[in-house]
Scaffold this motif. Structure first.
Motif, PDB file in Angstrom:
ATOM      1  N   TRP A 255       0.827  -1.214   0.000  1.00  0.00           N
ATOM      2  CA  TRP A 255       0.000   0.000   0.000  1.00  0.00           C
ATOM      3  C   TRP A 255       0.856   1.257   0.000  1.00  0.00           C
ATOM      4  N   ILE A 256       2.017   1.182   0.621  1.00  0.00           N
ATOM      5  CA  ILE A 256       2.931   2.333   0.588  1.00  0.00           C
ATOM      6  C   ILE A 256       3.417   2.569  -0.843  1.00  0.00           C
ATOM      7  N   LEU A 257       3.674   1.487  -1.573  1.00  0.00           N
ATOM      8  CA  LEU A 257       4.113   1.617  -2.965  1.00  0.00           C
ATOM      9  C   LEU A 257       2.991   2.149  -3.860  1.00  0.00           C
ATOM     10  N   VAL A 258       1.739   1.811  -3.532  1.00  0.00           N
ATOM     11  CA  VAL A 258       0.609   2.408  -4.258  1.00  0.00           C
ATOM     12  C   VAL A 258       0.576   3.913  -4.004  1.00  0.00           C
ATOM     13  N   LEU A 259       0.794   4.311  -2.734  1.00  0.00           N
ATOM     14  CA  LEU A 259       0.847   5.737  -2.401  1.00  0.00           C
ATOM     15  C   LEU A 259       1.997   6.416  -3.145  1.00  0.00           C
ATOM     16  N   PHE A 260       3.141   5.733  -3.223  1.00  0.00           N
ATOM     17  CA  PHE A 260       4.271   6.241  -3.999  1.00  0.00           C
ATOM     18  C   PHE A 260       3.871   6.437  -5.452  1.00  0.00           C
ATOM     19  N   GLY A 261       3.090   5.494  -5.989  1.00  0.00           N
ATOM     20  CA  GLY A 261       2.622   5.603  -7.367  1.00  0.00           C
ATOM     21  C   GLY A 261       1.744   6.828  -7.584  1.00  0.00           C
ATOM     22  N   PHE A 262       0.903   7.150  -6.597  1.00  0.00           N
ATOM     23  CA  PHE A 262       0.102   8.378  -6.687  1.00  0.00           C
ATOM     24  C   PHE A 262       1.016   9.604  -6.696  1.00  0.00           C
ATOM     25  N   GLY A 263       2.052   9.576  -5.862  1.00  0.00           N
ATOM     26  CA  GLY A 263       3.014  10.681  -5.843  1.00  0.00           C
ATOM     27  C   GLY A 263       3.709  10.837  -7.178  1.00  0.00           C
ATOM     28  N   VAL A 264       4.075   9.716  -7.782  1.00  0.00           N
ATOM     29  CA  VAL A 264       4.732   9.721  -9.093  1.00  0.00           C
ATOM     30  C   VAL A 264       3.826  10.367 -10.146  1.00  0.00           C
ATOM     31  N   THR A 265       2.546  10.000 -10.142  1.00  0.00           N
ATOM     32  CA  THR A 265       1.598  10.542 -11.117  1.00  0.00           C
ATOM     33  C   THR A 265       1.406  12.044 -10.925  1.00  0.00           C
ATOM     34  N   ILE A 266       1.262  12.467  -9.662  1.00  0.00           N
ATOM     35  CA  ILE A 266       1.119  13.896  -9.371  1.00  0.00           C
ATOM     36  C   ILE A 266       2.362  14.652  -9.812  1.00  0.00           C
ATOM     37  N   GLY A 267       3.537  14.098  -9.484  1.00  0.00           N
ATOM     38  CA  GLY A 267       4.799  14.740  -9.856  1.00  0.00           C
ATOM     39  C   GLY A 267       4.938  14.889 -11.354  1.00  0.00           C
ATOM     40  N   ASN A 268       4.541  13.858 -12.109  1.00  0.00           N
ATOM     41  CA  ASN A 268       4.627  13.898 -13.561  1.00  0.00           C
ATOM     42  C   ASN A 268       3.763  15.025 -14.130  1.00  0.00           C
ATOM     43  N   MET A 269       2.539  15.160 -13.618  1.00  0.00           N
ATOM     44  CA  MET A 269       1.631  16.191 -14.133  1.00  0.00           C
ATOM     45  C   MET A 269       2.076  17.588 -13.713  1.00  0.00           C
TER      46      MET A 269
END
Length: 406
Positions: A255-269
């Motif tokens: 679940w922490i890695l899923v949260l990291f994935g959300f951070g990655v998507t936000i950072g990209n945009m």
């Protein structure tokens, strides 16, 4: 009557362009699934094909090498093909590669199918990014690239966990079947919705190579590779770090890695928006922030709450650099951008592999806690590269404008 005819193409553009970008995003999403899904299915693949886990791990290595080598080679071989036709061809190769992966009866054929799929990876993202910049206004180019690259980041949040679940329930071949279907949908969308864009004069291979070996371009490629190296130095070993240093249970790390994935998507945009606003200043600020966050990670890993917050912020900062790197390369190679744009994905994948290797060395000699320090050092070197690129570009612009002012 004539006025309505004049308005119709414009309104059609506004309606179709977002959908055409979505087709590119879906293609990138399928590519992201293909690249990373095998990590969660290694035991299943190894058991079914009667190979060891290390041998199954070569499916990851061979894919990364296929991207690194395939992007420039395929670009050289196909540089005269119009971009929409090339994009269609690349997605067709991607579909065939995944279909062969799905039915591969032996390990060697699966390796070959993975390499074939990887050849389409970097060139598709490079050509797709170039097309995306031509579907929007000039001041939205980085944002358009970030929309395409968002497919890769969303694949890590949704695609990989879902595909892994399918593979665990129905067999690993079903995961590649699902990716093949996604590829077919993307191909239909590309054929139907990507407009036939008028290409300027096709540059010859010599011009493409000269653009690629421009010292400024090589510096940006190195900067991007160092940035990706800092990411994968930590990301490759984030699970043992969170379990061993922070004390999280295995199911919590998912679940922490899923949260990291959300951070990655936000950072990209967000990175795309900032790059459209102030390209190099935002890129330098992003690298500086990445250095600080990675240095803080050495401390925050020891507390569960601060570790979660820092990992999320790290995801935002790590992928905030990607659109800026791609646009910087395109800006430096306006006359012949294709080879450089696709080679950037080769450089980034080499950075991924190098970061993972250096992270392993750090663990071997100094232990897990030293990995974030190594990543911070790599990010600091990338920051220096961005600063040098910015200053060199300013001096070049000043020297070009002097004769005109004189």
């Amino acid at each position: 009557m004539s006025s309505s005819n004049n308005l119709e193409p414009s309104s059609r553009k506004k309606r179709l362009f977002p959908l055409s970008l979505l087709c590119l995003t879906l293609g990138a999403f399928a590519i992201g699934m293909t690249e990373f899904i095998i990590m969660g299915l290694l035991p299943n693949v190894a058991d079914d094909l009667h190979v060891t886990i290390p041998q199954a791990g070569q499916l990851i290595t061979s894919y990364a090498l296929g991207v690194a080598v395939g992007a420039p080679i395929l670009t050289v071989l196909t540089h005269r093909i119009p971009q929409k036709k090339l994009l269609t061809l690349l997605m067709f190769i991607f579909i065939i590669g995944n279909a062969l992966s799905m039915i591969a009866p032996v390990y060697s054929l699966l390796i070959a199918a993975r390499v074939m799929t990887a050849f389409a990876h970097g060139t598709f993202l490079g050509v797709g990014s170039l097309i995306a910049t031509r579907l929007v206004q000039p001041d939205k180019r980085a944002g358009a690239v970030s929309v395409v690259l968002a497919g890769l980041t969303i694949a890590n949040i949704i695609g990989v966990p879902f595909g892994t679940f399918i593979g665990q329930q129905l067999g690993w071949r079903a995961s590649f079947g699902a990716i093949t279907i996604l590829g077919i949908i993307s191909l239909i969308g590309i054929v139907r919705f990507i407009p036939l864009l008028q290409q300027e004069k096709i540059s010859d291979l010599g011009q493409q190579f000269r653009s690629l070996i421009n010292p400024q371009v090589l510096l940006v490629l190195l900067t991007g590779a160092l940035g990706c190296g800092s990411l994968f130095a930590v990301f490759t070993y984030i699970t043992p770090m969170l379990e061993t240093i922070t004390g999280f249970a295995e199911h919590s790390v998912t679940w922490i890695l899923v949260l990291f994935g959300f951070g990655v998507t936000i950072g990209n945009m967000v990175g795309g928006k900032l790059a459209d606003w102030k390209l190099m200043p935002s890129l330098m600020a992003n690298f500086a922030l990445l250095v600080v966050i990675l240095a803080l990670l050495t401390v925050t890993l020891h507390n569960p709450y601060t570790a979660i917050i820092t990992v999320f912020c790290w995801g935002v900062a790590a992928f905030g650099i990607m659109p800026g790197i791609q646009i910087r390369i395109m800006n430096l190679t306006r006359e012949a951008p294709l080879l450089a744009a696709t080679s950037s994905h080769s450089a980034l994948n080499l950075g991924n592999a190098g970061g993972a290797y250096l992270g392993g060395l750090a663990i071997t000699f100094t232990g897990l806690p030293s990995v974030p320090w190594l990543a911070a050092l790599l990010a600091a070197l990338a920051l220096i590269g961005a600063i040098v690129s910015y200053q060199t570009g300013k001096r070049s612009s000043t020297s070009t404008s002097l004769p005109q002012s004189a």
